[in-house]
Design a protein around this motif. Sequence first.
Motif, PDB file in Angstrom:
ATOM      1  N   MET A 145       0.830  -1.205   0.000  1.00 55.43           N
ATOM      2  CA  MET A 145       0.000   0.000   0.000  1.00 55.43           C
ATOM      3  C   MET A 145       0.865   1.256   0.000  1.00 55.43           C
ATOM      4  SD  MET A 145      -3.301  -0.899   2.263  1.00 55.43           S
ATOM      5  CE  MET A 145      -2.484  -1.186   3.800  1.00 55.43           C
ATOM      6  N   ALA A 146       1.965   1.182   0.756  1.00 53.54           N
ATOM      7  CA  ALA A 146       2.856   2.348   0.805  1.00 53.54           C
ATOM      8  C   ALA A 146       3.486   2.594  -0.563  1.00 53.54           C
ATOM      9  CB  ALA A 146       3.936   2.119   1.866  1.00 53.54           C
ATOM     10  N   LEU A 147       3.912   1.497  -1.217  1.00 55.29           N
ATOM     11  CA  LEU A 147       4.513   1.649  -2.540  1.00 55.29           C
ATOM     12  C   LEU A 147       3.494   2.192  -3.537  1.00 55.29           C
ATOM     13  CD1 LEU A 147       6.654  -1.618  -2.818  1.00 55.29           C
ATOM     14  CD2 LEU A 147       7.488   0.713  -2.723  1.00 55.29           C
ATOM     15  N   ILE A 148       2.238   1.712  -3.438  1.00 55.41           N
ATOM     16  CA  ILE A 148       1.187   2.163  -4.349  1.00 55.41           C
ATOM     17  C   ILE A 148       0.977   3.669  -4.205  1.00 55.41           C
ATOM     18  CG2 ILE A 148      -1.320   2.090  -4.752  1.00 55.41           C
ATOM     19  CD1 ILE A 148      -1.131  -0.952  -4.099  1.00 55.41           C
ATOM     20  N   TRP A 198       5.123   5.116   6.672  1.00 55.68           N
ATOM     21  CA  TRP A 198       5.635   6.484   6.492  1.00 55.68           C
ATOM     22  C   TRP A 198       7.032   6.463   5.920  1.00 55.68           C
ATOM     23  CZ3 TRP A 198       2.943  10.860   6.785  1.00 55.68           C
ATOM     24  CH2 TRP A 198       1.706  10.835   7.446  1.00 55.68           C
ATOM     25  N   GLU A 199       7.818   5.498   6.371  1.00 56.62           N
ATOM     26  CA  GLU A 199       9.198   5.451   5.938  1.00 56.62           C
ATOM     27  C   GLU A 199       9.290   5.196   4.436  1.00 56.62           C
ATOM     28  OE1 GLU A 199      13.145   2.983   6.988  1.00 56.62           O
ATOM     29  OE2 GLU A 199      11.587   2.959   8.516  1.00 56.62           O
ATOM     30  N   ALA A 249      13.700   2.470   3.745  1.00 62.58           N
ATOM     31  CA  ALA A 249      13.594   3.398   2.631  1.00 62.58           C
ATOM     32  C   ALA A 249      14.850   4.239   2.582  1.00 62.58           C
ATOM     33  CB  ALA A 249      12.376   4.285   2.808  1.00 62.58           C
ATOM     34  N   LEU A 250      15.435   4.365   1.404  1.00 65.14           N
ATOM     35  CA  LEU A 250      16.583   5.250   1.253  1.00 65.14           C
ATOM     36  C   LEU A 250      16.093   6.684   1.341  1.00 65.14           C
ATOM     37  CD1 LEU A 250      17.996   2.666   0.398  1.00 65.14           C
ATOM     38  CD2 LEU A 250      19.107   3.957  -1.416  1.00 65.14           C
TER      39      LEU A 250
END
Lengths: 385, 293
Positions: free
Chosen positions: A238-241, A266-267, B122-123
């Motif tokens: 979901m975060a990537l989307i 969030w990251e 995450a970078l």
Amino acid sequence: MRKILVLALLGVFAVMGLAAAAAAEDVIKIGHLAALTGDWAAYGQTEVNSAKLAVEEINAKGGVLGKKLQLVPYDFRTRPEDAVNAFRRMAENDKVVAVIGANGSGINIATAPLADKYKVPQIGTVSTNLLVTVDEKGVLHPYMFRICFTDPYQGQLIAAFSAQELKKMTAAVLWDVGSDYAQGLREFFMKYYDQYGGKVVADLGFRAGTDVDFRAQLTTIRDSKAEVLVLPNMGKEMALIMKQARELGMKDIIFVGGDGYGEFMWEIAGDAMEGSYWINHVAPEDPAMADFFKDYLKTYNDECKEFTNGVLAYDSIYWLADAITRAGKVDSTAIKDALENTVNVKLHHATMSIDPATHNPMNKTGVVLIAKDGRGQFFTKIQPE
Amino acid sequence: METLLQQVINGFSLGSVYALIAVGYSLVYSILLFSNFAHGGFLVIGGYICYYTLAAVGNNIWVASLLAFLGAGVSAVLVERGAYKPIRERTNVTLYLLIASMGMSIVIENIFVVTVGGRFRALPPVIPMTPVSVFGLATTSAFDILSLVMAMIFLAGLQVFLSTTKWGLAIRAASYDLKTAGLMGVNVNKLISIVFFVAGLLAAVGGIFLSVRYTLYPQLGLITIKAFVAAVIGGLGSLPGAVVGSLILGLAEMLTAGFISSQMRDIVVFGMLVLTLLWRPTGLFGKHISEKV
């Protein structure tokens, strides 16, 4: 002399027996199936602490039907086989009138046949799987209840929130085809969004675990002119989307998801998270729960991190107390009937009504979180019409 | 039309990252005639070195990339020395190398699982991701253009290395026949180390781009399965083939997901692999078997 001794002993036993009987009648024993050790220990300890808080509050106000409540916690060590043994002991030795817990569907699916056999009603706290109250063939477990809403019901809440609160009438769904959870949420969302007058303009799938690039689906969704993108999934996809959608220039589409929200997102997604909405059972910032969290902090010097478990265990006791009052007697079967006939009972975190056919909460209030300033915050409560 | 253009751009951007990985595969294959499945591991090593250097030196992408390239290249050489050299000195059967490489890929993945954990990382946004409009018809991100350009630069650099330097000549000779090249006075062990270093370096380039786009985790190397398919479609051992195969695969994935069905994506990808193997077992640019034997 011996006769006198025997008589005296008999007398003592009789008095003790009477005292025990009197004590037994003075308290209402409620079992609590909780994981106090094992993987879920953090959840279980919070639940017992919260349930105790509720019991003390109710007893301080005079108890139920003139009797004090007594909580009987049993540790099931995060194992279904221990849960089954614990349930037997609660029903046979402790003679509890009802049981609250456990906080996981697998455990409650294991204890459901026992609840039916001993005719002791059980209220699952965070048991969201459909099979907790209804078996595979669709037959109801008459003594099984739950206070949380089911997984697929979140789909209905997402539909209600999108159509009635946000007033957005076109939506796209992007769901994990390999997940039961996502499948259920999507199905309910589509059904109710349609009922509320909305239109699903794009319905696309992906495979969690193997897919990391969603730009093809997102391009289709962008062309469909959907105003809302529903993400009924779990995990980092979901975060990537969300991140990839913003990169494709989809800056106005609103993301709405279920309880799959996680701080770790969030990251990955960064600012793309801002302004997304997430449906959940309860929220720590819910104004209606402020007193509970304050008391919890004062009593246990702990901030109640597992707040979902805490709130649901706390309100399970209040729901049970209400059912016993309505039953008018301390009798398991009468309490079961009262639980089944729960209509608009006002609890702290929600107003409860039970569907007698499935024993699931009906039109239960859900909490909407908004992702803002780097964290999930309480936004509003919704209850579908 | 706009949608088609958008999906084609998406496809090229995905394909260019596959290409960086596929070229590394093909390079090793052309010399040692086995598929190095530990290649995904080098990619992950590159990604983590970049991540931790960025954290340590304060978001200097140049230093971090350089260290990642070197680190991944050196790890590739070490893996070759430790796991493959003893095998290739003892036997001609490349199947053992293949099995050893599968083992190494599991070892590398799990080293990361036990040391840094399985969490997604995450970078920091060291590479710009702002949306860029393409002639007002489609949108792509600055990142995609950059990844396409970087892939082209590195692949061109590799081509220059292979066609103009002495070691490049030796590598090309060895890809025809390793034994004969050795008889002609080429230091075979040194040559193989150079090949692995270059393959590891290219994997690190892919690893950095992949971890910026899709986050970094120990199983990120699994994406090399797609790059492997691309290398086979293009013709294992052929560098232009690896690039063309990757772009075709990236396009096919995006167009299938966009215009047919998003769930058909992997069926199409692996269907293409099967069809290639049926009709043109050496791939689009593959050398004839007779040259290899």
